[in-house]
Design a protein around this motif. Sequence first.
Motif, PDB file in Angstrom:
ATOM      1  N   PHE A  41       0.817  -1.211   0.000  1.00 35.69           N
ATOM      2  CA  PHE A  41       0.000   0.000   0.000  1.00 35.69           C
ATOM      3  C   PHE A  41       0.850   1.260   0.000  1.00 35.69           C
ATOM      4  CE2 PHE A  41      -3.945  -2.193   0.838  1.00 35.69           C
ATOM      5  CZ  PHE A  41      -4.881  -1.317   0.332  1.00 35.69           C
ATOM      6  N   ASP A  42       1.895   1.271   0.812  1.00 34.96           N
ATOM      7  CA  ASP A  42       2.733   2.462   0.898  1.00 34.96           C
ATOM      8  C   ASP A  42       3.402   2.776  -0.431  1.00 34.96           C
ATOM      9  OD1 ASP A  42       1.997   2.459   3.495  1.00 34.96           O
ATOM     10  OD2 ASP A  42       3.893   1.698   4.278  1.00 34.96           O
ATOM     11  N   ALA A  43       3.932   1.742  -1.084  1.00 37.84           N
ATOM     12  CA  ALA A  43       4.583   1.941  -2.381  1.00 37.84           C
ATOM     13  C   ALA A  43       3.581   2.446  -3.416  1.00 37.84           C
ATOM     14  CB  ALA A  43       5.215   0.636  -2.858  1.00 37.84           C
ATOM     15  N   LEU A  59       1.173   9.465  -5.866  1.00 38.31           N
ATOM     16  CA  LEU A  59       1.542  10.844  -5.555  1.00 38.31           C
ATOM     17  C   LEU A  59       2.592  11.360  -6.529  1.00 38.31           C
ATOM     18  CD1 LEU A  59       1.477  13.260  -3.553  1.00 38.31           C
ATOM     19  CD2 LEU A  59       3.287  12.101  -2.291  1.00 38.31           C
ATOM     20  N   THR A  60       3.616  10.547  -6.786  1.00 38.96           N
ATOM     21  CA  THR A  60       4.674  10.956  -7.720  1.00 38.96           C
ATOM     22  C   THR A  60       4.123  11.142  -9.131  1.00 38.96           C
ATOM     23  OG1 THR A  60       6.270   9.708  -6.390  1.00 38.96           O
ATOM     24  CG2 THR A  60       6.957  10.354  -8.595  1.00 38.96           C
ATOM     25  N   SER A  61       3.238  10.255  -9.566  1.00 37.58           N
ATOM     26  CA  SER A  61       2.647  10.358 -10.899  1.00 37.58           C
ATOM     27  C   SER A  61       1.831  11.637 -11.041  1.00 37.58           C
ATOM     28  CB  SER A  61       1.774   9.142 -11.184  1.00 37.58           C
ATOM     29  OG  SER A  61       2.523   7.948 -11.106  1.00 37.58           O
ATOM     30  N   ALA A  62       1.076  11.983  -9.990  1.00 37.26           N
ATOM     31  CA  ALA A  62       0.263  13.202 -10.055  1.00 37.26           C
ATOM     32  C   ALA A  62       1.136  14.449 -10.141  1.00 37.26           C
ATOM     33  CB  ALA A  62      -0.645  13.273  -8.831  1.00 37.26           C
ATOM     34  N   VAL A  63       2.197  14.504  -9.332  1.00 39.07           N
ATOM     35  CA  VAL A  63       3.094  15.661  -9.375  1.00 39.07           C
ATOM     36  C   VAL A  63       3.824  15.714 -10.713  1.00 39.07           C
ATOM     37  CG1 VAL A  63       5.117  16.725  -8.309  1.00 39.07           C
ATOM     38  CG2 VAL A  63       3.361  15.676  -6.874  1.00 39.07           C
ATOM     39  N   ALA A  78       7.485  -3.818  -5.432  1.00 36.70           N
ATOM     40  CA  ALA A  78       8.751  -3.558  -6.119  1.00 36.70           C
ATOM     41  C   ALA A  78       8.530  -2.815  -7.428  1.00 36.70           C
ATOM     42  CB  ALA A  78       9.476  -4.879  -6.376  1.00 36.70           C
ATOM     43  N   LEU A  79       7.461  -3.173  -8.147  1.00 35.11           N
ATOM     44  CA  LEU A  79       7.155  -2.472  -9.395  1.00 35.11           C
ATOM     45  C   LEU A  79       6.825  -1.012  -9.140  1.00 35.11           C
ATOM     46  CD1 LEU A  79       6.518  -2.442 -12.436  1.00 35.11           C
ATOM     47  CD2 LEU A  79       4.202  -3.201 -11.859  1.00 35.11           C
ATOM     48  N   CYS A  80       6.006  -0.737  -8.121  1.00 33.98           N
ATOM     49  CA  CYS A  80       5.646   0.648  -7.806  1.00 33.98           C
ATOM     50  C   CYS A  80       6.873   1.455  -7.387  1.00 33.98           C
ATOM     51  CB  CYS A  80       4.591   0.675  -6.708  1.00 33.98           C
ATOM     52  SG  CYS A  80       2.966   0.101  -7.215  1.00 33.98           S
ATOM     53  N   ARG A  81       7.757   0.856  -6.600  1.00 30.53           N
ATOM     54  CA  ARG A  81       8.964   1.575  -6.173  1.00 30.53           C
ATOM     55  C   ARG A  81       9.880   1.863  -7.350  1.00 30.53           C
ATOM     56  NH1 ARG A  81       8.326  -2.419  -2.152  1.00 30.53           N
ATOM     57  NH2 ARG A  81       7.626  -1.536  -0.152  1.00 30.53           N
ATOM     58  N   SER A  82       9.997   0.918  -8.287  1.00 35.11           N
ATOM     59  CA  SER A  82      10.845   1.132  -9.459  1.00 35.11           C
ATOM     60  C   SER A  82      10.285   2.249 -10.338  1.00 35.11           C
ATOM     61  CB  SER A  82      10.959  -0.165 -10.256  1.00 35.11           C
ATOM     62  OG  SER A  82      11.551  -1.188  -9.479  1.00 35.11           O
ATOM     63  N   LEU A  83       8.975   2.240 -10.572  1.00 37.14           N
ATOM     64  CA  LEU A  83       8.356   3.292 -11.372  1.00 37.14           C
ATOM     65  C   LEU A  83       8.455   4.642 -10.669  1.00 37.14           C
ATOM     66  CD1 LEU A  83       5.162   1.425 -12.637  1.00 37.14           C
ATOM     67  CD2 LEU A  83       7.239   1.937 -13.924  1.00 37.14           C
ATOM     68  N   THR A  84       8.304   4.639  -9.356  1.00 38.69           N
ATOM     69  CA  THR A  84       8.441   5.888  -8.597  1.00 38.69           C
ATOM     70  C   THR A  84       9.846   6.445  -8.717  1.00 38.69           C
ATOM     71  OG1 THR A  84       6.757   5.162  -7.017  1.00 38.69           O
ATOM     72  CG2 THR A  84       8.237   6.908  -6.317  1.00 38.69           C
ATOM     73  N   PHE A 103      11.949   5.929 -11.115  1.00 34.62           N
ATOM     74  CA  PHE A 103      12.150   6.375 -12.494  1.00 34.62           C
ATOM     75  C   PHE A 103      11.565   7.767 -12.716  1.00 34.62           C
ATOM     76  CE2 PHE A 103      10.431   6.597 -16.851  1.00 34.62           C
ATOM     77  CZ  PHE A 103      11.623   6.572 -17.562  1.00 34.62           C
ATOM     78  N   LEU A 104      10.346   8.003 -12.193  1.00 34.54           N
ATOM     79  CA  LEU A 104       9.718   9.308 -12.359  1.00 34.54           C
ATOM     80  C   LEU A 104      10.439  10.387 -11.558  1.00 34.54           C
ATOM     81  CD1 LEU A 104       5.916   8.366 -12.220  1.00 34.54           C
ATOM     82  CD2 LEU A 104       7.285   8.912 -14.237  1.00 34.54           C
ATOM     83  N   GLN A 105      10.903  10.036 -10.369  1.00 34.92           N
ATOM     84  CA  GLN A 105      11.579  11.022  -9.540  1.00 34.92           C
ATOM     85  C   GLN A 105      12.913  11.468 -10.135  1.00 34.92           C
ATOM     86  OE1 GLN A 105      11.850   9.243  -5.656  1.00 34.92           O
ATOM     87  NE2 GLN A 105       9.724   9.706  -5.126  1.00 34.92           N
ATOM     88  N   ARG A 106      13.563  10.577 -10.869  1.00 35.31           N
ATOM     89  CA  ARG A 106      14.834  10.947 -11.499  1.00 35.31           C
ATOM     90  C   ARG A 106      14.633  11.946 -12.640  1.00 35.31           C
ATOM     91  NH1 ARG A 106      19.278   7.873 -10.206  1.00 35.31           N
ATOM     92  NH2 ARG A 106      18.868   6.069  -8.861  1.00 35.31           N
ATOM     93  N   MET A 107      13.459  11.959 -13.233  1.00 30.79           N
ATOM     94  CA  MET A 107      13.178  12.883 -14.332  1.00 30.79           C
ATOM     95  C   MET A 107      12.496  14.159 -13.871  1.00 30.79           C
ATOM     96  SD  MET A 107      11.987  10.394 -17.445  1.00 30.79           S
ATOM     97  CE  MET A 107      10.466   9.937 -16.635  1.00 30.79           C
ATOM     98  N   MET A 108      12.267  14.300 -12.577  1.00 30.77           N
ATOM     99  CA  MET A 108      11.552  15.445 -12.049  1.00 30.77           C
ATOM    100  C   MET A 108      12.448  16.655 -11.877  1.00 30.77           C
ATOM    101  SD  MET A 108       8.945  14.252  -9.068  1.00 30.77           S
ATOM    102  CE  MET A 108       7.326  13.640  -9.468  1.00 30.77           C
ATOM    103  N   ASP A 109      11.785  17.807 -11.859  1.00 28.29           N
ATOM    104  CA  ASP A 109      12.439  19.033 -11.448  1.00 28.29           C
ATOM    105  C   ASP A 109      12.719  18.956  -9.944  1.00 28.29           C
ATOM    106  OD1 ASP A 109      11.890  22.006 -10.232  1.00 28.29           O
ATOM    107  OD2 ASP A 109      12.928  22.094 -12.172  1.00 28.29           O
ATOM    108  N   PRO A 110      13.832  19.499  -9.468  1.00 28.98           N
ATOM    109  CA  PRO A 110      14.139  19.422  -8.029  1.00 28.98           C
ATOM    110  C   PRO A 110      13.037  19.993  -7.132  1.00 28.98           C
ATOM    111  CG  PRO A 110      16.080  20.093  -9.245  1.00 28.98           C
ATOM    112  CD  PRO A 110      14.950  20.078 -10.232  1.00 28.98           C
ATOM    113  N   ASN A 111      12.380  21.057  -7.584  1.00 29.78           N
ATOM    114  CA  ASN A 111      11.293  21.621  -6.768  1.00 29.78           C
ATOM    115  C   ASN A 111      10.111  20.668  -6.673  1.00 29.78           C
ATOM    116  OD1 ASN A 111      12.738  24.032  -6.364  1.00 29.78           O
ATOM    117  ND2 ASN A 111      12.005  24.858  -8.318  1.00 29.78           N
ATOM    118  N   GLU A 112       9.767  20.000  -7.770  1.00 31.44           N
ATOM    119  CA  GLU A 112       8.685  19.022  -7.747  1.00 31.44           C
ATOM    120  C   GLU A 112       9.067  17.808  -6.904  1.00 31.44           C
ATOM    121  OE1 GLU A 112       7.873  18.149 -11.783  1.00 31.44           O
ATOM    122  OE2 GLU A 112       6.887  20.080 -12.191  1.00 31.44           O
TER     123      GLU A 112
END
Length: 306
Positions: free
Chosen positions: A65-67, A73-77, A132-138, A140-149
Amino acid sequence: MVALLGLCCMLYMTWGARAPWGFVLPFRGTKLAALLLVGVSVSTATLMFQTITQNRILTPSIMGFDALYVFLLTSAVFAFGGMNFVQVQPQITFLVAAVALTCASLLLFSTMLITARSDLLRMVLTGIIFGALCRSLTSFLQRMMDPNEFAVVQVASFARFTQIETDLLALAAVITSFVFARAWQLRHRLDVLALGRGTAITLGEPPRRLELEVLILIAILVSVSTALVGPVAFLGLLVVSIARLITRTETHRYLFPSAALIAGVTLVGGQLLMERVFQLTTPLSVVIDLVGGLVFLMLLLKGLRR
């Protein structure tokens, strides 16, 4: 336990109060209500989940659930931007997160609904792979994010008991009250289900129909608490384990209130110590996860010895 919880609540409301009571009581009262609400939701959901899985170390949070929450949350941002996400009304964010987590939880635990209890291993592996899949996708998205986001995601990824949207408390309280009332009505049927599928069928209790209803209740409770304050991985495991240790029974009419009271003491007393006594800035969720993780390892090693 009621007296201990009352003492913790009284100290939480009055300890170190220097402002007028007209400001202190409503300000601290909303936080206190949120702590108690989360405690009831998490403890009830964990107890019912362990009953239908007949496993004392499994919890909805451990199953991914946490992942999933952090991934949503990461996908929405990532999709709408950090500023747009912050400007969205909290009621909309709360309802979307609750509905998404509820639907995903039913899909995650669908193995239990369509297979026998002997297929519990597949459900556990499904939860581990899903997390594990959710953490990997999270990641991946966080690495492409702007630092403020990314900062917005980091702040919202931890359980926040000091920054609670007061507008959400009424909605979350109504939902939790209805779900807990239904869970209390099912307490005797859950006692029968805890005896095993074969025994439950012999006593006239259809397991799969009850499991479906209980899973829906669990999904709603966990999604509401997670969407309200964020993920707390080991809170449910910790309080339910202590409740079983104190009550020495598997009867749900004792375990439901005991686990809820222990959760309230843990959250309110822990927040009192962290915020008022020791004046630490460390989130309470970090300490709960540390202690709960140790309890998880102890239960796991105890099961291996058996």
